[in-house]
Scaffold this motif. Structure first.
Motif, PDB file in Angstrom:
ATOM      1  N   ILE A 173       0.857  -1.188   0.000  1.00 26.38           N
ATOM      2  CA  ILE A 173       0.000   0.000   0.000  1.00 26.38           C
ATOM      3  C   ILE A 173       0.890   1.233   0.000  1.00 26.38           C
ATOM      4  O   ILE A 173       1.894   1.285   0.710  1.00 26.38           O
ATOM      5  CB  ILE A 173      -0.922   0.006   1.234  1.00 26.38           C
ATOM      6  CG1 ILE A 173      -1.925  -1.150   1.150  1.00 26.38           C
ATOM      7  CG2 ILE A 173      -1.664   1.333   1.363  1.00 26.38           C
ATOM      8  CD1 ILE A 173      -2.801  -1.281   2.383  1.00 26.38           C
ATOM      9  N   ARG A 174       0.537   2.209  -0.801  1.00 24.04           N
ATOM     10  CA  ARG A 174       1.225   3.497  -0.816  1.00 24.04           C
ATOM     11  C   ARG A 174       0.208   4.583  -0.486  1.00 24.04           C
ATOM     12  O   ARG A 174      -0.996   4.325  -0.430  1.00 24.04           O
ATOM     13  CB  ARG A 174       1.844   3.760  -2.192  1.00 24.04           C
ATOM     14  CG  ARG A 174       0.819   3.755  -3.309  1.00 24.04           C
ATOM     15  CD  ARG A 174       1.429   4.014  -4.669  1.00 24.04           C
ATOM     16  NE  ARG A 174       0.432   3.873  -5.720  1.00 24.04           N
ATOM     17  CZ  ARG A 174      -0.425   4.822  -6.079  1.00 24.04           C
ATOM     18  NH1 ARG A 174      -0.404   6.003  -5.461  1.00 24.04           N
ATOM     19  NH2 ARG A 174      -1.303   4.620  -7.035  1.00 24.04           N
ATOM     20  N   ARG A 175       0.675   5.780  -0.248  1.00 19.02           N
ATOM     21  CA  ARG A 175      -0.251   6.891  -0.012  1.00 19.02           C
ATOM     22  C   ARG A 175      -1.075   7.138  -1.280  1.00 19.02           C
ATOM     23  O   ARG A 175      -0.526   7.342  -2.359  1.00 19.02           O
ATOM     24  CB  ARG A 175       0.516   8.151   0.370  1.00 19.02           C
ATOM     25  CG  ARG A 175      -0.369   9.376   0.609  1.00 19.02           C
ATOM     26  CD  ARG A 175       0.382  10.442   1.368  1.00 19.02           C
ATOM     27  NE  ARG A 175       0.648  10.003   2.730  1.00 19.02           N
ATOM     28  CZ  ARG A 175       1.639  10.482   3.489  1.00 19.02           C
ATOM     29  NH1 ARG A 175       2.463  11.400   3.003  1.00 19.02           N
ATOM     30  NH2 ARG A 175       1.805  10.031   4.723  1.00 19.02           N
ATOM     31  N   GLY A 176      -2.385   7.080  -1.136  1.00 19.18           N
ATOM     32  CA  GLY A 176      -3.267   7.267  -2.278  1.00 19.18           C
ATOM     33  C   GLY A 176      -3.812   5.989  -2.864  1.00 19.18           C
ATOM     34  O   GLY A 176      -4.680   6.039  -3.748  1.00 19.18           O
ATOM     35  N   ARG A 233      -7.021  -3.879  -1.374  1.00 19.29           N
ATOM     36  CA  ARG A 233      -6.694  -2.917  -2.423  1.00 19.29           C
ATOM     37  C   ARG A 233      -7.690  -3.108  -3.565  1.00 19.29           C
ATOM     38  O   ARG A 233      -7.983  -4.245  -3.957  1.00 19.29           O
ATOM     39  CB  ARG A 233      -5.280  -3.136  -2.950  1.00 19.29           C
ATOM     40  CG  ARG A 233      -4.168  -3.009  -1.947  1.00 19.29           C
ATOM     41  CD  ARG A 233      -2.803  -2.993  -2.632  1.00 19.29           C
ATOM     42  NE  ARG A 233      -2.609  -4.142  -3.513  1.00 19.29           N
ATOM     43  CZ  ARG A 233      -1.561  -4.310  -4.315  1.00 19.29           C
ATOM     44  NH1 ARG A 233      -0.610  -3.390  -4.341  1.00 19.29           N
ATOM     45  NH2 ARG A 233      -1.446  -5.379  -5.079  1.00 19.29           N
ATOM     46  N   GLU A 234      -8.193  -2.020  -4.098  1.00 19.43           N
ATOM     47  CA  GLU A 234      -9.107  -2.142  -5.230  1.00 19.43           C
ATOM     48  C   GLU A 234      -8.445  -2.889  -6.380  1.00 19.43           C
ATOM     49  O   GLU A 234      -9.095  -3.660  -7.100  1.00 19.43           O
ATOM     50  CB  GLU A 234      -9.551  -0.754  -5.698  1.00 19.43           C
ATOM     51  CG  GLU A 234     -10.565  -0.806  -6.838  1.00 19.43           C
ATOM     52  CD  GLU A 234     -10.863   0.559  -7.423  1.00 19.43           C
ATOM     53  OE1 GLU A 234     -12.044   0.852  -7.681  1.00 19.43           O
ATOM     54  OE2 GLU A 234      -9.907   1.338  -7.627  1.00 19.43           O
ATOM     55  N   HIS A 235      -7.162  -2.697  -6.555  1.00 26.13           N
ATOM     56  CA  HIS A 235      -6.435  -3.341  -7.646  1.00 26.13           C
ATOM     57  C   HIS A 235      -6.566  -4.864  -7.598  1.00 26.13           C
ATOM     58  O   HIS A 235      -6.618  -5.520  -8.643  1.00 26.13           O
ATOM     59  CB  HIS A 235      -4.954  -2.946  -7.573  1.00 26.13           C
ATOM     60  CG  HIS A 235      -4.094  -3.631  -8.590  1.00 26.13           C
ATOM     61  ND1 HIS A 235      -3.957  -3.169  -9.882  1.00 26.13           N
ATOM     62  CD2 HIS A 235      -3.331  -4.760  -8.513  1.00 26.13           C
ATOM     63  CE1 HIS A 235      -3.152  -3.975 -10.550  1.00 26.13           C
ATOM     64  NE2 HIS A 235      -2.755  -4.945  -9.748  1.00 26.13           N
ATOM     65  N   ASP A 236      -6.632  -5.435  -6.408  1.00 16.03           N
ATOM     66  CA  ASP A 236      -6.641  -6.893  -6.265  1.00 16.03           C
ATOM     67  C   ASP A 236      -8.025  -7.510  -6.419  1.00 16.03           C
ATOM     68  O   ASP A 236      -8.134  -8.722  -6.629  1.00 16.03           O
ATOM     69  CB  ASP A 236      -6.071  -7.285  -4.897  1.00 16.03           C
ATOM     70  CG  ASP A 236      -4.630  -6.838  -4.721  1.00 16.03           C
ATOM     71  OD1 ASP A 236      -3.831  -7.028  -5.658  1.00 16.03           O
ATOM     72  OD2 ASP A 236      -4.306  -6.283  -3.654  1.00 16.03           O
ATOM     73  N   VAL A 237      -9.079  -6.712  -6.285  1.00 14.14           N
ATOM     74  CA  VAL A 237     -10.436  -7.276  -6.309  1.00 14.14           C
ATOM     75  C   VAL A 237     -11.311  -6.624  -7.373  1.00 14.14           C
ATOM     76  O   VAL A 237     -12.525  -6.809  -7.372  1.00 14.14           O
ATOM     77  CB  VAL A 237     -11.107  -7.134  -4.923  1.00 14.14           C
ATOM     78  CG1 VAL A 237     -10.335  -7.912  -3.870  1.00 14.14           C
ATOM     79  CG2 VAL A 237     -11.223  -5.666  -4.509  1.00 14.14           C
TER      80      VAL A 237
END
Length: 415
Positions: free
Chosen positions: A123-126, A153-157
């Motif tokens: 996870i990064r800021r944002g 993370r939205e990216h993963d799901v």
């Protein structure tokens, strides 16, 4: 995976995006800025489902994650920094299937392959985070709940877009009890990577030891992956299961059976409330939400108790702040001219210990403290009488005079 940029005026632009998957190329639509794709087909294909759309000759569709496709033709470059993908070290004998098998076994939590793969999802800021909600939970967030507990993370799901597909991500143990074919979600941007943790290691072994009668939702495996027979999904928790301050422009979403993302509400930080974004076409999606009128345009959270807040410094003074990412952090003020960028910012919360269990203090009422266990385990659950409210989240009441080590703590962010 290869990516072919879209060239203006070409046939690719007129026919749209094309994605190579499973040895064939399909018309597609991008999901979540390229984290996933919705593929379309004019005829039945294994794994595709019948989902006709008005004025379309492509009635079959399937959602796939970007890691499942081999090529993308006609894409446009994203203006945002991409999220770190889940990576598997190149190995002749141990690939994705082996990682999935190990990721579903609590005994493999310390396997070097599992830990290496899990560490690649960061996870990064944002970073856009999501939490799948039931209708009851959606009502709670509209009334002032804050992000907490298990999330992703939205990216993963991003490829899990239907009520059936998102069941594996629910935290309330409700399955399909809402009575309508829709699932809900909260989406927000991470203010700081330090606000999140991966549920692995000694601090989370107590969760893996909880029996089914003491918990809600799927079991916690301790590998950092969600229990699933077919998906390899890295999961996160808010650190210590704490509430996080709600960032500006967080959204509450609905995903009906069509797989469409419907934005229901957007959070207005200065007004401390949710602005309804959905039009008449989709207001029926709110019918199952208890105590919420679909016709109410603005829902204030009012003076809902908050266990945490962002505190910023500006010109030597201390002010309540808000995360307005990707822009940064600013003073929380109704007047636009007073929304100064802060010089420093921290997340403030209250901690205490009761009967030997480290706890978060959520609120105080008439000399009693509402506590949430920071490290749930069978012994702490029994000694405190804490009840499970959702996956991993255990809360109880305690007399204020019995708690020890009661203190306010600031977690500073690096700007």
């Amino acid at each position: 995976m290869s990516v072919t940029p879209r060239a203006e005026g070409t046939a690719q632009e007129r026919t749209g995006l094309r994605v190579a998957y499973g040895g064939a190329v399909y018309p597609a639509e991008e999901v979540a800025r390229g984290a996933a794709y919705e593929l379309f087909s004019p005829q039945e294909v294994p794994g595709f489902e019948w989902a006709p759309r008005p004025n379309s000759a492509l009635p079959w569709r399937r959602f796939v994650h970007v890691t499942e496709v081999t090529a993308v033709h006609g894409s446009t470059a994203s203006a945002e920094e991409p999220e770190a993908p889940l990576l598997v070290p190149l190995h002749r004998e141990r690939g994705w299937s082996e990682v999935h098998r190990l990721g579903q076994q609590p005994g493999a939590a310390d396997d070097p392959l599992v830990t290496t793969v899990r560490a690649s999802a960061t996870i990064r800021r944002g970073t856009r985070m999501v939490k799948i909600l039931s209708a009851r939970q959606l009502a709670g967030y509209v009334r002032g709940w804050l992000p907490h507990g298990f999330c992703y993370r939205e990216h993963d799901v991003a490829h899990l877009r239907t009520p059936a597909a998102t069941t594996v991500l629910r935290t309330d143990g409700g399955g399909g009890r809402d009575g309508v074919d829709v699932t809900y979600a909260l989406r927000w941007r991470a203010a700081d990577p330090g606000d999140y943790d991966v549920p692995v290691g000694a601090a989370y072994r107590g969760l893996t030891a909880l029996s089914a009668r003491d918990r809600l939702g799927p079991a916690v495996l301790g590998t950092g992956f969600t229990p699933s027979s077919s998906q390899l999904i890295p999961e996160f928790v808010t650190r210590d299961f704490a509430d996080l301050p709600m960032p500006a422009n967080a959204t509450l979403l609905a995903y009906p059976a069509e797989g469409i993302e419907v934005v229901l509400y957007a959070y207005q930080a200065e007004q401390r409330g949710w602005l309804r974004m959905v039009g008449p076409q989709w207001r029926h999606l709110l019918a199952a939400v208890p105590g919420l009128s679909p016709d109410q345009e603005y829902v204030p959270t009012g003076e809902a108790p908050r266990s945490t807040r962002l505190v910023g410094t500006y010109a030597g003074g201390e002010y309540e702040a808000v995360a307005d990412l990707p822009g940064g952090f600013r003073v929380l003020a109704l007047t636009r001219a007073a929304r100064y960028p802060v010089d420093g910012v921290c997340r403030r919360l209250r901690l205490a210990t009761w009967r030997g269990a480290p706890c978060l203090v959520l609120r105080e009422e008439a000399g009693w403290l509402r506590l949430r266990l920071r490290h749930p385990d069978p012994d702490a659950v029994v000694s405190t009488g804490a009840q499970c409210h959702e996956r991993g989240v255990f809360e109880t009441w305690a007399p204020g005079g019995e708690v020890t080590d009661d203190r306010v703590v600031d977690h500073p962010y690096v700007l």
